[in-house]
Design a protein around this motif. Sequence first.
Motif, mmCIF file in Angstrom:
data_model
loop_
_atom_site.group_PDB
_atom_site.id
_atom_site.type_symbol
_atom_site.label_atom_id
_atom_site.label_comp_id
_atom_site.label_asym_id
_atom_site.label_seq_id
_atom_site.Cartn_x
_atom_site.Cartn_y
_atom_site.Cartn_z
ATOM 1 N N ILE A 25 0.838 -1.197 0.000
ATOM 2 C CA ILE A 25 0.000 0.000 0.000
ATOM 3 C C ILE A 25 0.875 1.251 0.000
ATOM 4 O O ILE A 25 0.606 2.213 -0.730
ATOM 5 C CB ILE A 25 -0.949 0.002 1.211
ATOM 6 N N VAL A 26 1.936 1.224 0.792
ATOM 7 C CA VAL A 26 2.845 2.371 0.830
ATOM 8 C C VAL A 26 3.381 2.657 -0.567
ATOM 9 O O VAL A 26 3.386 3.793 -1.041
ATOM 10 C CB VAL A 26 4.012 2.113 1.808
ATOM 11 N N PHE A 32 1.459 7.104 -6.569
ATOM 12 C CA PHE A 32 0.396 8.057 -6.822
ATOM 13 C C PHE A 32 0.905 9.482 -6.644
ATOM 14 O O PHE A 32 0.657 10.368 -7.465
ATOM 15 C CB PHE A 32 -0.774 7.791 -5.873
ATOM 16 N N GLY A 33 1.632 9.715 -5.570
ATOM 17 C CA GLY A 33 2.172 11.049 -5.314
ATOM 18 C C GLY A 33 3.111 11.471 -6.422
ATOM 19 O O GLY A 33 3.051 12.592 -6.937
ATOM 20 N N LEU A 314 -5.183 -0.056 8.230
ATOM 21 C CA LEU A 314 -4.140 -0.544 7.333
ATOM 22 C C LEU A 314 -3.999 0.395 6.142
ATOM 23 O O LEU A 314 -2.894 0.838 5.797
ATOM 24 C CB LEU A 314 -4.542 -1.941 6.854
ATOM 25 N N ALA A 315 -5.144 0.722 5.531
ATOM 26 C CA ALA A 315 -5.098 1.547 4.335
ATOM 27 C C ALA A 315 -4.616 2.964 4.643
ATOM 28 O O ALA A 315 -3.803 3.534 3.910
ATOM 29 C CB ALA A 315 -6.482 1.596 3.680
ATOM 30 N N LEU A 316 -5.099 3.534 5.751
ATOM 31 C CA LEU A 316 -4.721 4.909 6.040
ATOM 32 C C LEU A 316 -3.261 5.029 6.458
ATOM 33 O O LEU A 316 -2.560 5.939 6.021
ATOM 34 C CB LEU A 316 -5.627 5.483 7.136
ATOM 35 N N VAL A 317 -2.811 4.090 7.282
ATOM 36 C CA VAL A 317 -1.397 4.137 7.665
ATOM 37 C C VAL A 317 -0.527 3.980 6.416
ATOM 38 O O VAL A 317 0.439 4.721 6.202
ATOM 39 C CB VAL A 317 -1.059 3.036 8.693
ATOM 40 N N GLY A 318 -0.919 3.029 5.556
ATOM 41 C CA GLY A 318 -0.181 2.839 4.309
ATOM 42 C C GLY A 318 -0.212 4.089 3.458
ATOM 43 O O GLY A 318 0.791 4.509 2.878
ATOM 44 N N GLY A 319 -1.401 4.700 3.393
ATOM 45 C CA GLY A 319 -1.550 5.899 2.580
ATOM 46 C C GLY A 319 -0.689 7.048 3.077
ATOM 47 O O GLY A 319 0.022 7.693 2.304
ATOM 48 N N VAL A 356 -8.279 10.460 0.707
ATOM 49 C CA VAL A 356 -9.643 10.006 0.424
ATOM 50 C C VAL A 356 -9.613 8.617 -0.206
ATOM 51 O O VAL A 356 -10.378 7.725 0.159
ATOM 52 C CB VAL A 356 -10.354 11.003 -0.516
ATOM 53 N N ILE A 357 -8.699 8.437 -1.156
ATOM 54 C CA ILE A 357 -8.579 7.127 -1.795
ATOM 55 C C ILE A 357 -8.215 6.061 -0.773
ATOM 56 O O ILE A 357 -8.715 4.937 -0.807
ATOM 57 C CB ILE A 357 -7.542 7.165 -2.930
ATOM 58 N N ALA A 358 -7.326 6.399 0.148
ATOM 59 C CA ALA A 358 -6.924 5.417 1.176
ATOM 60 C C ALA A 358 -8.153 4.980 1.959
ATOM 61 O O ALA A 358 -8.358 3.785 2.212
ATOM 62 C CB ALA A 358 -5.883 6.032 2.106
ATOM 63 N N ALA A 359 -8.981 5.953 2.342
ATOM 64 C CA ALA A 359 -10.187 5.604 3.092
ATOM 65 C C ALA A 359 -11.084 4.683 2.265
ATOM 66 O O ALA A 359 -11.633 3.704 2.775
ATOM 67 C CB ALA A 359 -10.942 6.866 3.486
ATOM 68 N N LEU A 360 -11.205 4.990 0.972
ATOM 69 C CA LEU A 360 -12.039 4.161 0.100
ATOM 70 C C LEU A 360 -11.499 2.748 -0.006
ATOM 71 O O LEU A 360 -12.248 1.770 0.046
ATOM 72 C CB LEU A 360 -12.096 4.766 -1.298
#
Lengths: 385, 230, 396
Positions: A25-26, A32-33, A314-319, A356-360
């Motif tokens: 995810i990271v 993406f960035g 998981l997603a937000l920390v990764g994001g 936002v994508i991480a949350a999704l």
Amino acid sequence: MKYLPLIWKNIWRKKARAIFTLLSIVMAFALFGLLSAVRAAFSGGVELTGADRLVMVHKVSLIQPLPFSYMGRIRATPGVEAVAHATWFGGYYQKPENFFGQFPVDPENYLSMFPEILLPEDQKRAWLKDREGAVVGRRTAEQLGFKIGDRVPISGSPWRRKDGKEAWEFNVVGIYDGAEKGTDTTAFMFRYDYFDEARARGKGLVGWYTIRVDDPDRAAEIAQAIDANFQNSPAETKTSTEKAFAQGWANQIGNIGAIVEAISAAVFFIILLVAANTMAQSVRERVNEIAVLKTLGFGPFKVLGLVLGEAFFLALVGGVLGLMLAQVLVGGVGKVLERFLPIFYLPSEAVTTGLVIAALVGAIAGIVPGIQSMRLPIAAALRRG
Amino acid sequence: MANEPVVRVRDVYKAFRRGAEVVEVLMGLNLEIPRGEFLALMGPSGSGKSTLLNLIGGLDRPTRGAIEVGGQRIDRLSDADLSAWRARHVGFVFQMYNLLPVLTAERNVELPLLLTKLPRSERKRRVRIALSLVGLSDRLKHYPRQLSGGQEQRVGIARAIVTDPTLLLCDEPTGDLDRKSGDEVLALLTSLNRDHGKTIIMVTHDPHAAERASRVLHFDKGVLQLDSAA
Amino acid sequence: MLRAVNQIAQISLLNLRNLPARAGSSLVAVIGIAGVVAILVAVLSIAAGFRETIASTGAADRAVVLRQGSTSEMVSFVGGDSARLIKNAPGVRFVDGTALASAELFVIVDLPKLPAGTPANVPLRGVEPAAFAIRKELKMVEGRPFRTGTRELIAGKSAALSFAGLEVGSTLRLAGNDWQVVGIFETGGTLTESELWCDARVLQPTYRRGNSFQAIYVQLESEAALAKYRWTLDNDPRLDVAVERESDYYAGQSQVLTDLITSLGLVIGIIMGAGAAFGALNTMYTAVSSRTREIATLRAVGFQRLPIVVSVMVEAVVLGLVGGAIGAAAAWWMFDGFRTSTMNWQSFSQVAFAFRVTPDLLVLAVAYALVLGLIGGILPAIKAARLPVATALREL
């Protein structure tokens, strides 16, 4: 929240799996960035254009020069507050690979037209005093080692000198910085009066004009009025807002935006699969424990919340980690690509979008296992042990 | 008040679908359990004793009939309400202990308290009391894998009593333990019943365990057989 | 030796039978690797296509003459008198007494880019009659060449496909004059196909260029004649020019954009690769841990460590190869030949080209996937080998 320790512990039940999923995810968000920075770079700083500025080029072809004499008539058009001009010099320093923009300009009106160019007062005064003076942006100055006091030769320009000397020489009297993160600090500016006097051909001509209007809402109207002035002259003009001009440029570079979006979408789809798979496995091996939680009185929605919470976390920390890594990468890659892409930075919209994508991703990865857990029949699940 | 049965089971049927068949496990069961009783349910596998335990504990619903605990018709509660009811009124002890392997003993015991509105300090206090009651104050920070079977079961008991529930339901609590650990656990249960007045319903295979109960009920094919006082 | 191979075979069969249980995570790994490979190939195919278009544009037996120090045609300037000298210097091939040399200049005109209609810069090149003979690859596919002395122009095939208003018979209004489009030409997919051509002698007065040009294109007597030609021009005091072999010149022209895209592609590829590698690792770790019992049993029964390690690696590599093959095939199917156009920064005008998924790229794709598979397999393989048999069996 008080459930955080439980959620945290559950994420790490299989250390290797958690680490690898997190790292995937990271990486996705780092990419993406980076892609967002590429996209911003190719859109040529459309976001950074001034709302109250217009650009005027030769109607026939943007590489045709315009008469300097137009300046008075432009200035006199109602709605026009200020006018500045610039010309493409087109040379290089020592080797053609040392590529950066050089422009002969009128110091006073150019600097006041572009307040995002930050030049200390004393340096500006020095420039006004020295006819052969030049002011260079910090990026180019650092890249090529220009310091105040250096005498810099620029060669290869199509504009030849009257006296036949091959190179044009300038005294570096100032180094400017940009007001915004993305402001271009690669330009090398010197004095138009010196340029016009010393050049062999093309006297009295400039490359293009930049015009400031007093009312940005009427920009299009004023642009038309300006062009009407020169309608039947030998050099007809085309004036448009700075934003439209930059956009047109960006459009020509191609649909980079679409390509970047397509790649980002593909990458996120893949990462979604990875995260969803991990969540599904994680829940599958915990059927018994979830049943136990239910026996303890954790209601169906609480159980759903725990699973979703795990996925979100998981997603937000990764994001967040990924976007931080992106920031580092953008800095590094920016150095490497400096010659090609003078503007290279991570736009803040990208960070917000990324979160936002991480949350999704978290929501989608967690929803199916979450609902399964919610509906788990307790007795049967306990029996399975 | 003290004479009102804490559990009332009226005319309860429970059937399961196994593949294409429908298997009736409980057929018209009637039962009353007074407060403070230590009840043992015995019988061969598949006789329905665990099923009854699950029904009384709100883990499953009867196909037909009524189940009343503490005056409340739990067969009529919605899933969400049933969960909340369970958190407040029931403590479970399982044969396989069923502790969460990712949590320490302390946090395992704390789990039911997370569902209350108690502040952290109060939760910690009750956890410590529960663990000292079962004699494991020195094992607070241990993970289940670091505990012996008997110790794990005692943590399970601590978790079951930490909310001070109306009922303690135990499904083969000594089934996986050696004689010595089993005895320790049984002694604990006995103490909880005798000294703290907890109503305990225990399903067991082991006659030795059943000896500790105040009443033993035998199941066979979903029907109660004998009613022998201990 | 044979025994080891035998063991590996047996374990692999066992793995296959076990696969449905791990289908979910294996599928995820394959899709992950396929996706990553496809994206990498797509990005690099942009550079490959661009490079191919430009590199094929120049010939080794032709030369381009620009003003000394000019980095491209666009900033070059050659006066009419100089042009005459340059066209007739020794080394140039003559046919029937005429030099095969064309003095050329170009301007940038605005045309709407298809399909959106946004304005784009397109080069309008003024050439001399010899230009057609020099560029042998040029063939008319529709209409006819322009007549000298008239405001007629012909459009390259790519340009006609990418910009509006370039049908044979249509009229373009440029610089207040009407130009007739009289033909479409093709050059086999080179850069020239993105251009519009007209008579240099008509272009000059229209755009007030006097008697000046920007570049001279010549057909040399032979590839080797370049040295002689260059020597003559370098040593003529009246001239201030640089001579370059046409193929070298064009190769240099595409350098900036090609480098940029390639660098970006590689950076993207590395990051994606890291992500995919972690995904593959995840899958393989799951594969190993779900088979702890099996592996422990195998070891207890007498299978050696090595065959077990190899079997894990084999599985990972197979996943990688399958993913790589799918990704490469998908990229080829979706992107090869995809037309687009972008700005060539060195001439500020549009270059139309197609994505090109070359065999090189396909090989790269599969190699990349293989590496990902290997990385994904190695740690889990080691873990499988180190599994303490007794503990593993006891746990179960």
